[in-house]
Design a protein around this motif. Structure first.
Motif, PDB file in Angstrom:
ATOM      1  N   THR A 221      26.937  33.432  31.978  1.00  0.00           N
ATOM      2  CA  THR A 221      27.365  32.381  31.058  1.00  0.00           C
ATOM      3  C   THR A 221      28.242  31.345  31.750  1.00  0.00           C
ATOM      4  OG1 THR A 221      27.250  33.874  29.152  1.00  0.00           O
ATOM      5  CG2 THR A 221      28.624  31.915  28.924  1.00  0.00           C
ATOM      6  N   LEU A 222      29.251  31.814  32.503  1.00  0.00           N
ATOM      7  CA  LEU A 222      30.217  30.891  33.101  1.00  0.00           C
ATOM      8  C   LEU A 222      29.613  30.061  34.228  1.00  0.00           C
ATOM      9  CD1 LEU A 222      33.452  33.086  33.158  1.00  0.00           C
ATOM     10  CD2 LEU A 222      32.660  31.462  31.432  1.00  0.00           C
ATOM     11  N   VAL A 223      28.566  30.565  34.883  1.00  0.00           N
ATOM     12  CA  VAL A 223      27.967  29.792  35.967  1.00  0.00           C
ATOM     13  C   VAL A 223      27.410  28.465  35.453  1.00  0.00           C
ATOM     14  CG1 VAL A 223      25.626  30.722  35.772  1.00  0.00           C
ATOM     15  CG2 VAL A 223      26.506  30.051  38.012  1.00  0.00           C
ATOM     16  N   ARG A 224      27.034  28.439  34.180  1.00  0.00           N
ATOM     17  CA  ARG A 224      26.494  27.211  33.610  1.00  0.00           C
ATOM     18  C   ARG A 224      27.551  26.118  33.468  1.00  0.00           C
ATOM     19  NH1 ARG A 224      20.978  26.855  33.878  1.00  0.00           N
ATOM     20  NH2 ARG A 224      20.091  28.927  33.525  1.00  0.00           N
ATOM     21  N   MET A 225      28.815  26.487  33.509  1.00  0.00           N
ATOM     22  CA  MET A 225      29.898  25.519  33.360  1.00  0.00           C
ATOM     23  C   MET A 225      30.255  24.846  34.685  1.00  0.00           C
ATOM     24  SD  MET A 225      32.390  27.747  30.847  1.00  0.00           S
ATOM     25  CE  MET A 225      33.624  26.446  30.791  1.00  0.00           C
ATOM     26  N   TYR A 226      29.960  25.497  35.802  1.00  0.00           N
ATOM     27  CA  TYR A 226      30.460  25.005  37.088  1.00  0.00           C
ATOM     28  C   TYR A 226      29.359  24.680  38.092  1.00  0.00           C
ATOM     29  CZ  TYR A 226      34.532  27.299  35.063  1.00  0.00           C
ATOM     30  OH  TYR A 226      35.535  27.682  34.219  1.00  0.00           O
ATOM     31  N   SER A 227      28.227  25.315  37.991  1.00  0.00           N
ATOM     32  CA  SER A 227      27.183  25.119  38.991  1.00  0.00           C
ATOM     33  C   SER A 227      26.452  23.808  38.781  1.00  0.00           C
ATOM     34  CB  SER A 227      26.188  26.278  38.956  1.00  0.00           C
ATOM     35  OG  SER A 227      25.151  26.081  39.890  1.00  0.00           O
ATOM     36  N   THR A 228      26.104  23.174  39.877  1.00  0.00           N
ATOM     37  CA  THR A 228      25.318  21.940  39.821  1.00  0.00           C
ATOM     38  C   THR A 228      23.833  22.211  40.020  1.00  0.00           C
ATOM     39  OG1 THR A 228      25.677  21.576  42.191  1.00  0.00           O
ATOM     40  CG2 THR A 228      27.247  20.552  40.665  1.00  0.00           C
ATOM     41  N   ASN A 229      23.500  23.424  40.483  1.00  0.00           N
ATOM     42  CA  ASN A 229      22.086  23.755  40.737  1.00  0.00           C
ATOM     43  C   ASN A 229      21.894  25.257  40.580  1.00  0.00           C
ATOM     44  OD1 ASN A 229      19.398  23.708  41.451  1.00  0.00           O
ATOM     45  ND2 ASN A 229      19.788  23.468  43.641  1.00  0.00           N
ATOM     46  N   VAL A 230      21.371  25.658  39.443  1.00  0.00           N
ATOM     47  CA  VAL A 230      21.161  27.076  39.147  1.00  0.00           C
ATOM     48  C   VAL A 230      19.678  27.397  39.250  1.00  0.00           C
ATOM     49  CG1 VAL A 230      21.338  28.901  37.423  1.00  0.00           C
ATOM     50  CG2 VAL A 230      23.169  27.219  37.642  1.00  0.00           C
ATOM     51  N   GLU A 231      19.354  28.352  40.120  1.00  0.00           N
ATOM     52  CA  GLU A 231      18.018  28.941  40.138  1.00  0.00           C
ATOM     53  C   GLU A 231      18.078  30.199  39.269  1.00  0.00           C
ATOM     54  OE1 GLU A 231      15.002  28.562  41.571  1.00  0.00           O
ATOM     55  OE2 GLU A 231      15.320  26.674  42.620  1.00  0.00           O
ATOM     56  N   SER A 232      17.456  30.134  38.096  1.00  0.00           N
ATOM     57  CA  SER A 232      17.566  31.246  37.162  1.00  0.00           C
ATOM     58  C   SER A 232      16.659  32.400  37.583  1.00  0.00           C
ATOM     59  CB  SER A 232      17.213  30.793  35.746  1.00  0.00           C
ATOM     60  OG  SER A 232      17.425  31.841  34.819  1.00  0.00           O
ATOM     61  N   ARG A 233      17.024  33.032  38.668  1.00  0.00           N
ATOM     62  CA  ARG A 233      16.311  34.200  39.176  1.00  0.00           C
ATOM     63  C   ARG A 233      17.226  34.937  40.131  1.00  0.00           C
ATOM     64  NH1 ARG A 233      13.690  32.914  44.389  1.00  0.00           N
ATOM     65  NH2 ARG A 233      14.077  30.723  44.894  1.00  0.00           N
ATOM     66  N   SER A 234      16.964  36.195  40.300  1.00  0.00           N
ATOM     67  CA  SER A 234      17.744  37.014  41.220  1.00  0.00           C
ATOM     68  C   SER A 234      16.988  37.182  42.529  1.00  0.00           C
ATOM     69  CB  SER A 234      18.024  38.382  40.598  1.00  0.00           C
ATOM     70  OG  SER A 234      18.681  39.235  41.513  1.00  0.00           O
ATOM     71  N   LEU A 235      17.730  37.216  43.627  1.00  0.00           N
ATOM     72  CA  LEU A 235      17.111  37.488  44.925  1.00  0.00           C
ATOM     73  C   LEU A 235      16.908  38.989  45.145  1.00  0.00           C
ATOM     74  CD1 LEU A 235      18.987  34.937  47.224  1.00  0.00           C
ATOM     75  CD2 LEU A 235      16.756  34.700  46.116  1.00  0.00           C
ATOM     76  N   THR A 236      17.358  39.784  44.200  1.00  0.00           N
ATOM     77  CA  THR A 236      17.208  41.241  44.275  1.00  0.00           C
ATOM     78  C   THR A 236      16.007  41.672  43.440  1.00  0.00           C
ATOM     79  OG1 THR A 236      19.582  41.562  44.551  1.00  0.00           O
ATOM     80  CG2 THR A 236      18.306  43.464  43.825  1.00  0.00           C
ATOM     81  N   LEU A 237      15.115  42.420  44.045  1.00  0.00           N
ATOM     82  CA  LEU A 237      13.956  42.942  43.326  1.00  0.00           C
ATOM     83  C   LEU A 237      14.391  44.142  42.498  1.00  0.00           C
ATOM     84  CD1 LEU A 237      10.902  43.147  42.774  1.00  0.00           C
ATOM     85  CD2 LEU A 237      10.730  44.587  44.813  1.00  0.00           C
ATOM     86  N   SER A 238      14.342  43.991  41.194  1.00  0.00           N
ATOM     87  CA  SER A 238      14.672  45.109  40.296  1.00  0.00           C
ATOM     88  C   SER A 238      13.705  45.066  39.132  1.00  0.00           C
ATOM     89  CB  SER A 238      16.116  45.015  39.796  1.00  0.00           C
ATOM     90  OG  SER A 238      16.342  43.782  39.148  1.00  0.00           O
ATOM     91  N   LYS A 239      13.094  46.190  38.835  1.00  0.00           N
ATOM     92  CA  LYS A 239      12.117  46.299  37.774  1.00  0.00           C
ATOM     93  C   LYS A 239      12.602  47.295  36.729  1.00  0.00           C
ATOM     94  CE  LYS A 239       9.015  43.489  39.461  1.00  0.00           C
ATOM     95  NZ  LYS A 239       8.619  42.253  38.748  1.00  0.00           N
ATOM     96  N   PHE A 240      12.305  46.986  35.471  1.00  0.00           N
ATOM     97  CA  PHE A 240      12.752  47.828  34.374  1.00  0.00           C
ATOM     98  C   PHE A 240      11.561  48.216  33.510  1.00  0.00           C
ATOM     99  CE2 PHE A 240      16.288  45.273  35.726  1.00  0.00           C
ATOM    100  CZ  PHE A 240      17.360  46.148  35.734  1.00  0.00           C
ATOM    101  N   ASP A 241      11.649  49.413  32.922  1.00  0.00           N
ATOM    102  CA  ASP A 241      10.564  49.871  32.057  1.00  0.00           C
ATOM    103  C   ASP A 241      10.785  49.380  30.637  1.00  0.00           C
ATOM    104  OD1 ASP A 241      12.551  51.474  30.978  1.00  0.00           O
ATOM    105  OD2 ASP A 241      11.795  53.334  31.824  1.00  0.00           O
ATOM    106  N   PHE A 242       9.938  49.828  29.720  1.00  0.00           N
ATOM    107  CA  PHE A 242       9.992  49.326  28.345  1.00  0.00           C
ATOM    108  C   PHE A 242      11.244  49.799  27.614  1.00  0.00           C
ATOM    109  CE2 PHE A 242       8.375  53.545  28.026  1.00  0.00           C
ATOM    110  CZ  PHE A 242       8.633  54.000  26.755  1.00  0.00           C
ATOM    111  N   GLN A 243      11.961  50.780  28.143  1.00  0.00           N
ATOM    112  CA  GLN A 243      13.202  51.246  27.542  1.00  0.00           C
ATOM    113  C   GLN A 243      14.427  50.618  28.193  1.00  0.00           C
ATOM    114  OE1 GLN A 243      12.525  55.506  28.104  1.00  0.00           O
ATOM    115  NE2 GLN A 243      12.104  55.730  25.927  1.00  0.00           N
TER     116      GLN A 243
END
Length: 565
Positions: A221-243
Motif C-alpha cells: 500500500t505505502l509503495v504507491r505513495m512514494y514510488s515513481t515506477n512500480v512494476e506490480s510483480r515479484s522477482l521471486t517465483l512463488s506459486k500457491f494452490d487453491f487454498q
C-alpha cells in the motif's frame, strides 16, 4: 551499486546459512532476521557459522507468527539496518530462509542496475485480485483483528461476526488506498527509505497492526505513495494452490525452475539437495538478459491445480470422494443401459454384442450375483461377481467397471428386480444412455409357473418399483440420455427404436439394421394382463394390449430378386 538481501529465517538454519553465504560471496550484503522462537543455542550456532563474512549482519529479533504485524516489524528492522549499514545498496530484496537463487547473482545485479528507479512489488487493489482466500477482501482493512487466526480461530471468527453485526468500520488513514500483493518484494533505496522515514509512519504502523495479514498489504500500500515506477510483480517465483498454501519445490522440479528464468524461487524443500547443489554451485557464465517469465510454467501449475481439485473424470480420489458433487464426472466414459430388452427378445445379449461391437453384460445389479459378460466370476480390475461386495457401494462398483474398461463401451441390462440404489447415480450421469421398455418385466411373470395370487403380488411390486424408477428418469435433474417406450408401442415397430439406439452406440458404423433379434412368443399375453386387471391389479406401464389379437413382431417380407438388363 549492489543489491541488499534481507532474509527472514525461522527454520532450517543450515540451508539459510548456505544461501546467505552464496549471496555474500557474490557481492551482496545480507541482513538476517531470525525468529525469536528459535532457541538461543541454535541462533548462536547459526550466527557463528556466518561470523567470517563481513557483510552479513543480524537484526533485532521478533517473535513472528503468520498473518500478524510481527512479520512487518521484522522486515522493517532488517531493512533499516541494511540501509544504515550499506550505503552502496541500490535495491533491497526481501527473501525468506527457504528462498533459493536460480540464476547467477551478477545477472540479477545487472538487471536491477538497468532499472535503478523501478520497484518490483505485487500491488493491486482488493477489487482487482481474485486470489484472496479466507472470505476477507476489503474487510481486512476496515475491521480489527486482535486475535490470531491460527491460535484462536474461534475468537477470531466470533470477533469478526460481532463487528459485522454492529456494522463497525475502521477509518482508513487519509491519503492511502489499500493494496494487496505478495510479501516478497524488491524496492529501491529511495522508496524503502521514504516508507521507513515518513513522519506519519507511527500512524500507518498503528493502523496496519490491526489489519489482517499486514505483511501482504503494508509495503504494497505505502509503495504507491512514494514510488515513481512500480512494476506490480515479484522477482521471486512463488506459486500457491487453491487454498492459498505455497507450492513446495523438490528435486524433480529442477528443469521446471530453469524454464521459469526467474531470479529466485520459493519455497524450496530443505532436503532438495540436487536443487541446492545445482543452483548454488553453478558457474557464472556469460550475461543472460532473459526477462523473468514465470508464465512459462503457469500452464503446468494450472494443470496440476485442475488435476488436484477436479481430478480425472470417473476416477475418485481421497480428497474429493466423501464430498458429493466434488467428483469430476460420475464415470469416465459413455455406457448403455437396457431395461426390458432381454425380456422381450431371445438371446438379446449376443445379438447386441455382434451388432454394436460392444461389451454386453447381463443384469449387473441382479440380486443373486453380478452377471458379467460371459458370466465371468472376476472381471477387469479384479471386480468380483459377488452381489454382497457390489451392494456395499453400487456407485463405486459401476464407476470402477467403466474406469477399468476404458476404450470399450459397456452395455448391461437393468430392471425392477435389480438393486435400485444405483438409480439416481445413473440418471444424473451424462455418460449414461438409458433405454427403457416399460412393463417388459411382465413377460417373465407371464411365463412364471406359480399361483396367480403370487404372480399378481409380484406384478404389483415390480410395477411400483419401475414407476419410481421412471419418476427419477423424468426428473428435471436427470442428465443421462433417456429413451422410454411402452411395451405395446415398442413391439409394434421395434426396428426404428433399435436403429436409434445403435446409431448412438456406434455412430461411426453407418450401418442400417436389417433384422431385429427374435422376439419371445407373446401369444396369450394380452389375456394375461386382463387377468391381472380382473384380480384388482392395473398393469398400466405396458400400454394398450388387445385381449383377443396378441401383438406379434412384424415379419419382414423378403423381396424377390430381379435382374437389370
Amino acid at each position: 551499486m549492489t543489491i541488499g538481501i534481507v532474509m527472514l529465517v525461522h527454520a532450517d538454519l543450515d540451508r539459510a546459512a548456505q544461501v546467505a553465504r552464496h549471496w555474500e560471496t557474490h557481492g551482496c550484503p545480507v541482513v538476517i532476521h531470525v525468529d525469536r522462537r528459535v532457541p538461543r543455542d541454535q541462533y548462536n550456532a547459526f550466527a557463528k557459522s556466518l561470523s567470517d563474512l563481513a557483510n552479513v549482519k543480524f537484526s533485532t529479533r521478533f517473535k513472528c507468527e503468520w498473518g500478524t504485524w510481527s512479520l512487518v516489524a521484522a522486515a522493517q528492522a532488517a531493512s533499516e539496518l541494511m540501509l544504515a549499514g550499506f550505503p552502496d545498496v541500490g535495491h533491497v530484496f526481501l527473501s525468506s530462509g527457504s528462498c533459493l537463487p536460480l540464476r547467477p547473482v551478477h545477472e540479477m545485479v545487472s538487471y536491477l542496475e538497468a532499472r535503478p528507479r523501478t520497484d518490483f512489488i505485487e500491488s493491486a487493489t482488493t477489487d482487482d485480485v481474485p486470489w484472496t482466500v479466507g472470505g476477507l477482501d476489503a474487510e481486512r482493512f476496515t475491521l480489527r483483528f486482535p486475535f490470531s487466526w491460527k491460535k484462536n480461530r474461534n475468537l477470531f471468527d466470533r470477533y469478526v461476526a460481532l463487528q459485522r453485526m454492529v456494522r463497525f468500520r475502521r477509518k482508513i488513514p487519509k491519503g492511502i488506498v489499500p493494496h494487496l500483493g505478495s510479501q516478497w518484494w524488491c524496492l529501491t533505496r529511495q522508496t524503502l527509505s521514504a516508507i521507513l522515514e515518513d513522519q506519519d509512519r507511527p500512524m500507518y504502523d498503528a493502523y496496519f497492526k490491526r489489519v489482517w495479514i499486514p505483511d501482504e498489504s503494508y509495503f504494497q500500500t505505502l509503495v504507491r505513495m512514494y514510488s515513481t515506477n512500480v512494476e506490480s510483480r515479484s522477482l521471486t517465483l512463488s506459486k500457491f494452490d487453491f487454498q492459498g498454501k505455497p507450492h513446495i519445490f523438490y528435486d524433480d522440479h529442477l528443469q521446471l525452475l530453469r524454464r521459469s528464468d526467474c531470479f529466485v524461487a520459493r519455497k524450496i524443500w530443505p532436503q532438495a539437495n540436487k536443487l541446492y547443489e545445482t543452483f548454488l554451485a553453478g558457474p557464472d557464465g556469460s550475461l543472460n538478459n532473459t526477462e523473468p517469465n514465470p508464465g512459462k510454467i503457469d500452464r503446468i501449475f494450472a494443470k496440476a491445480l485442475e488435476r488436484r481439485t477436479r481430478g480425472r473424470a470417473g476416477l475418485y480420489m481421497q480428497s474429493r470422494y466423501p464430498r458429493d458433487g466434488w467428483e469430476n464426472g460420475k464415470t469416465c466414459a459413455p455406457y448403455s443401459v437396457f431395461e426390458g430388452f432381454s425380456d422381450i427378445f431371445e438371446n438379446f445379449e449376443p445379438w447386441l454384442a455382434k451388432a454394436a461391437g460392444s461389451r454386453v453384460h447381463g443384469h449387473l445389479f441382479a440380486p443373486e450375483k453380478v452377471e458379467f459378460a460371459g458370466r465371468q466370476s472376476v472381471y477387469s480390475g479384479g471386480l468380483s461377481d459377488s452381489a454382497k461386495q457390489r451392494d456395499y457401494d453400487p456407485k463405486v462398483f459401476l464407476s470402477n467397471l467403466i474406469w477399468n474398461t476404458r476404450g470399450e463401451r459397456q452395455c448391461f441390462q437393468f430392471g425392477p428386480k435389480d438393486n435400485q440404489d444405483i438409480n439416481w447415480f445413473m440418471a444424473m450421469d451424462p455418460n449414461a444412455q438409458i433405454s427403457v421398455i416399460t412393463g417388459a418385466w411382465a413377460v417373465s411373470l407371464f411365463k412364471w409357473n406359480q399361483n396367480f395370487s403370487e404372480v399378481r403380488k409380484a406384478a404389483a411390486y415390480y410395477q411400483k418399483v419401475e414407476s419410481s424408477h421412471l419418476d427419477i428418469l423424468r426428473s428435471p435433474y436427470t442428465k443421462a440420455r433417456i429413451r422410454i417406450w411402452s411395451m405395446a408401442d415398442f413391439i409394434e415397430a421395434p426396428m426404428e427404436p433399435l436403429q436409434i439406439i445403435m446409431d448412438e452406440i456406434a455412430p461411426k458404423t453407418f450401418r442400417r439394421l436389417t433384422e431385429a433379434p427374435k422376439m419371445v412368443d407373446l401369444k396369450g399375453f394380452g389375456q394375461f394382463l386382463q387377468n391381472l386387471k380382473n384380480q384388482g391389479m392395473h398393469p398400466h406401464l405396458m400400454g394398450d394390449f388387445p385381449v383377443e389379437s396378441d401383438l406379434q413382431l412384424p415379419q419382414t417380407k423378403r423381396r424377390k430378386p430381379y435382374l437389370v438388363k
